[in-house]
Design a protein around this motif. Sequence first.
Motif, PDB file in Angstrom:
ATOM      1  N   VAL A  76      40.898  56.426  42.646  1.00 15.92           N
ATOM      2  CA  VAL A  76      39.499  57.027  42.469  1.00 15.92           C
ATOM      3  C   VAL A  76      39.354  57.219  40.774  1.00 15.92           C
ATOM      4  O   VAL A  76      40.120  57.484  40.310  1.00 15.92           O
ATOM      5  CB  VAL A  76      39.563  58.827  43.173  1.00 15.92           C
ATOM      6  N   LEU A  77      38.149  57.056  40.457  1.00 11.51           N
ATOM      7  CA  LEU A  77      37.602  56.844  39.407  1.00 11.51           C
ATOM      8  C   LEU A  77      36.509  58.059  39.045  1.00 11.51           C
ATOM      9  O   LEU A  77      35.534  57.878  39.703  1.00 11.51           O
ATOM     10  CB  LEU A  77      37.254  55.627  38.773  1.00 11.51           C
ATOM     11  N   VAL A  78      36.749  59.064  38.451  1.00  7.85           N
ATOM     12  CA  VAL A  78      35.713  60.263  38.239  1.00  7.85           C
ATOM     13  C   VAL A  78      35.199  60.170  36.579  1.00  7.85           C
ATOM     14  O   VAL A  78      35.774  60.140  35.875  1.00  7.85           O
ATOM     15  CB  VAL A  78      36.305  61.588  38.288  1.00  7.85           C
ATOM     16  N   CYS A  79      33.821  59.792  36.662  1.00  8.54           N
ATOM     17  CA  CYS A  79      33.184  59.627  35.454  1.00  8.54           C
ATOM     18  C   CYS A  79      32.261  61.203  35.143  1.00  8.54           C
ATOM     19  O   CYS A  79      31.647  61.573  35.916  1.00  8.54           O
ATOM     20  CB  CYS A  79      32.020  58.285  35.425  1.00  8.54           C
ATOM     21  N   VAL A  80      32.566  61.511  33.973  1.00  4.01           N
ATOM     22  CA  VAL A  80      31.954  62.678  33.702  1.00  4.01           C
ATOM     23  C   VAL A  80      31.003  62.657  32.364  1.00  4.01           C
ATOM     24  O   VAL A  80      31.491  61.734  31.553  1.00  4.01           O
ATOM     25  CB  VAL A  80      32.788  64.032  33.659  1.00  4.01           C
ATOM     26  N   ALA A  81      30.134  63.576  31.924  1.00  5.29           N
ATOM     27  CA  ALA A  81      29.402  63.720  30.838  1.00  5.29           C
ATOM     28  C   ALA A  81      29.624  64.926  30.024  1.00  5.29           C
ATOM     29  O   ALA A  81      29.616  66.011  30.782  1.00  5.29           O
ATOM     30  CB  ALA A  81      28.214  63.230  30.905  1.00  5.29           C
ATOM     31  N   GLU A  82      29.829  64.752  28.723  1.00  7.16           N
ATOM     32  CA  GLU A  82      30.262  65.945  28.040  1.00  7.16           C
ATOM     33  C   GLU A  82      29.399  66.861  28.172  1.00  7.16           C
ATOM     34  O   GLU A  82      29.722  68.465  28.182  1.00  7.16           O
ATOM     35  CB  GLU A  82      30.492  65.546  26.550  1.00  7.16           C
ATOM     36  N   LYS A  83      27.969  66.894  28.317  1.00  4.53           N
ATOM     37  CA  LYS A  83      26.726  67.952  28.195  1.00  4.53           C
ATOM     38  C   LYS A  83      26.400  68.314  29.500  1.00  4.53           C
ATOM     39  O   LYS A  83      25.721  69.144  29.855  1.00  4.53           O
ATOM     40  CB  LYS A  83      25.815  67.455  27.293  1.00  4.53           C
ATOM     41  N   ASP A  84      27.098  67.622  30.542  1.00  3.57           N
ATOM     42  CA  ASP A  84      26.581  67.896  31.868  1.00  3.57           C
ATOM     43  C   ASP A  84      27.322  69.108  32.493  1.00  3.57           C
ATOM     44  O   ASP A  84      28.340  69.275  32.330  1.00  3.57           O
ATOM     45  CB  ASP A  84      27.115  66.585  32.704  1.00  3.57           C
ATOM     46  N   LEU A  85      26.521  69.952  32.976  1.00  2.00           N
ATOM     47  CA  LEU A  85      26.974  71.289  33.617  1.00  2.00           C
ATOM     48  C   LEU A  85      27.881  71.011  34.961  1.00  2.00           C
ATOM     49  O   LEU A  85      28.928  71.733  34.795  1.00  2.00           O
ATOM     50  CB  LEU A  85      25.826  72.095  34.279  1.00  2.00           C
ATOM     51  N   LEU A  86      27.860  69.783  35.439  1.00  3.54           N
ATOM     52  CA  LEU A  86      28.719  69.459  36.458  1.00  3.54           C
ATOM     53  C   LEU A  86      30.084  68.909  36.018  1.00  3.54           C
ATOM     54  O   LEU A  86      31.104  68.735  36.962  1.00  3.54           O
ATOM     55  CB  LEU A  86      28.328  68.442  37.409  1.00  3.54           C
ATOM     56  N   LYS A  87      30.235  68.736  34.716  1.00  3.47           N
ATOM     57  CA  LYS A  87      31.419  67.985  34.195  1.00  3.47           C
ATOM     58  C   LYS A  87      32.681  68.683  34.633  1.00  3.47           C
ATOM     59  O   LYS A  87      33.929  68.025  34.947  1.00  3.47           O
ATOM     60  CB  LYS A  87      31.593  67.778  32.654  1.00  3.47           C
ATOM     61  N   ASP A  88      32.906  69.982  34.487  1.00  2.00           N
ATOM     62  CA  ASP A  88      34.118  70.707  34.920  1.00  2.00           C
ATOM     63  C   ASP A  88      34.693  70.591  36.298  1.00  2.00           C
ATOM     64  O   ASP A  88      35.896  70.540  36.870  1.00  2.00           O
ATOM     65  CB  ASP A  88      34.216  72.121  34.715  1.00  2.00           C
TER      66      ASP A  88
END
Length: 312
Positions: free
Chosen positions: A244-256
């Motif tokens: 599994v690869l999870v990609c998040v964005a630093e300013k995205d509320l959903l990142k955590d």
Amino acid sequence: MDSTNSTEVAHDHSPFLKIYKDGRVERITGTEIAPPSLDPQTGVESKDAVISPETGVSARLYIPKTTQKKLPLLVYFHGGGFCIETAFSPQYHNYLNALVGEANVVAVSVDYRRAPEHPLPIAFDDSWAALKWVASHADEWLKSHADLERVFFSGDSAGANIAHQMALRVGAEGLAGVKLQGVALVHPYFWGKDPIGAESVEPEKRAMVDNLWRFTCPATSGCDDPYINPATDPKLGSLGCGRVLVCVAEKDLLKDRGFYYRELLEKSGWGGAAEVVVAPGEDHVFHLLNPVNENSVALQKRIVSFINQGVP
């Protein structure tokens, strides 16, 4: 009927859509359609296919310029909060052209039915129907060019949630003839009743996400429903792939939620390998809004590498 009902807003879910008192749904964004094509920049060819005439579920298929051998198959689920965008939206069409061209894979972009006309879990059921259609080799492109022993799921936002749900279903039920190798989740739309990380200092944004979930899934038990909160899903350890690869964005509320998802997988007894990658200084689905910026290019390369790991 009172004629004012046609202009009075009953529910305002801007910037996504509005629902008027007469029941009319106005989608504010995500309504444009790009036709299938032979993309001059990438050489990728696309076409549309009807999966179920009864429900209208369909898909856009993509094949790259080089198809002398059977290639990995990517099944993609578009985002849009379960209520806007389609597999035929220009931003998704352009994204899949670029991704298919660089990764040298066959792709199926699923066009599931959307809320509020078709509330969840209909989108999940439609997506599962699409996967069974893929497994049946119903289309000549899939029969001739796709290696169903090397299948990947991906999606962004709500589509990443769907990709996760489909991987769970593969693990629980199996999908005859298909070997799911991995899942790439981009800015996944996971949530929960209790705030984590930066969510606690964003009450207005939290309320918007809460409301959107309840709007798209009116029969939900709440924001700890397993459909939206993997922490409450007893089936999490049965995820039907090894990577599994999870990609998040630093300013995205959903990142955590993306980081938390990896932690949950590691504690679930799943036994696979999960990785999180972060795009610095970026917000939700930035790569679709500005596909040529440095972080968008880096994100695409990371997903391409994830898919092509171990490909001869």
